[in-house]
Design an enzyme around this catalytic site. Sequence first.
Site, mmCIF file in Angstrom:
data_model
loop_
_atom_site.group_PDB
_atom_site.id
_atom_site.type_symbol
_atom_site.label_atom_id
_atom_site.label_comp_id
_atom_site.label_asym_id
_atom_site.label_seq_id
_atom_site.Cartn_x
_atom_site.Cartn_y
_atom_site.Cartn_z
ATOM 1 N N ASP A 157 50.079 26.093 66.277
ATOM 2 C CA ASP A 157 50.165 25.270 65.068
ATOM 3 C C ASP A 157 48.797 25.120 64.409
ATOM 4 O O ASP A 157 47.783 25.555 64.954
ATOM 5 C CB ASP A 157 50.766 23.890 65.400
ATOM 6 N N ASN B 25 54.392 11.430 72.462
ATOM 7 C CA ASN B 25 55.751 11.124 71.994
ATOM 8 C C ASN B 25 56.740 12.243 72.346
ATOM 9 O O ASN B 25 57.855 12.273 71.850
ATOM 10 C CB ASN B 25 55.753 10.874 70.482
ATOM 11 N N HIS C 240 56.241 15.514 71.741
ATOM 12 C CA HIS C 240 56.241 16.703 70.878
ATOM 13 C C HIS C 240 55.681 17.919 71.609
ATOM 14 O O HIS C 240 54.897 17.801 72.539
ATOM 15 C CB HIS C 240 55.549 16.439 69.534
ATOM 16 N N GLU D 187 57.968 17.349 66.196
ATOM 17 C CA GLU D 187 58.029 15.915 66.474
ATOM 18 C C GLU D 187 59.459 15.525 66.871
ATOM 19 O O GLU D 187 60.398 16.301 66.657
ATOM 20 C CB GLU D 187 57.599 15.141 65.225
#
Length: 244
Positions: A67, A137, A139, A144
Amino acid sequence: MRVLVTPDYESLSQTAADLIVKAIRVKPALRIGLPTGNTPLGLYEELVKKHREGTLDLSQVTTFNLDEFLGLPQGHPQSFHTYMRQHLFGNVNVPPQNIHIPNGSPGVDADAESKRYEEAIEKAGGLDLLVVGIGSNGHIAFNEPGAAFNSRTRVVDLAAETIANAQRQFGAEPAPRQAITMGIATMLEARRIVLLAAGAAKAGVVERALRGPATESLPASALQRHSEVIAILDEAASGPGKIG
Ligand code: GLP
């Protein structure tokens, strides 16, 4: 999924590096997906060390980063281009033309770039090995919570928690709110996946990702759908007594 619990961060990094070195020995033209973040820093250090010692040749390897932030020039100190140059590519011998990182520079048509990136992976013949971390979280890359398991490389909005985490590195400058990321389906097409997680703060999310239900509300749980995943955890991230 195989889970390997190593005593500490250093041995996690060494274990991951050994696995990559072996894979490159078996296939010198390995196509490998690479993450950023704090977790792989020790791994990259090990790879650089092995390269300098002359035991690791990356001259035939092709890399695809997972990414990149959207809206940062490639030379920005917080871009993943900069991170990769500093921690790996500036210190080893991957040929520049074999290095792929999504281009999130200002002015780039990010949707076209995402499509181009997805196609480049496919044209290269897919990924042999994907190394991935996990966000607090849940991801993976910048997929996400809520990201579709069938998602492809695309532009995404970052979660508030991800932006807040990134903000610590950006100081007074506002952190990016969007990124280009490989999709979950893109990642799951890799032949082998290595998940790295270190530190007690990750123990809860790792436990849910590996042992809870596979659900789009926890992107890392998608890894359960892949038959060749090895999770390398340090003891703190394994939540002693829970995983392993
Ligand atoms: C970042 C990256 C992920 C990475 C994750 C965890 O936002 N996009 O690829 O795995 O956060 O980072 P860290 O290793 O610093 O905990």
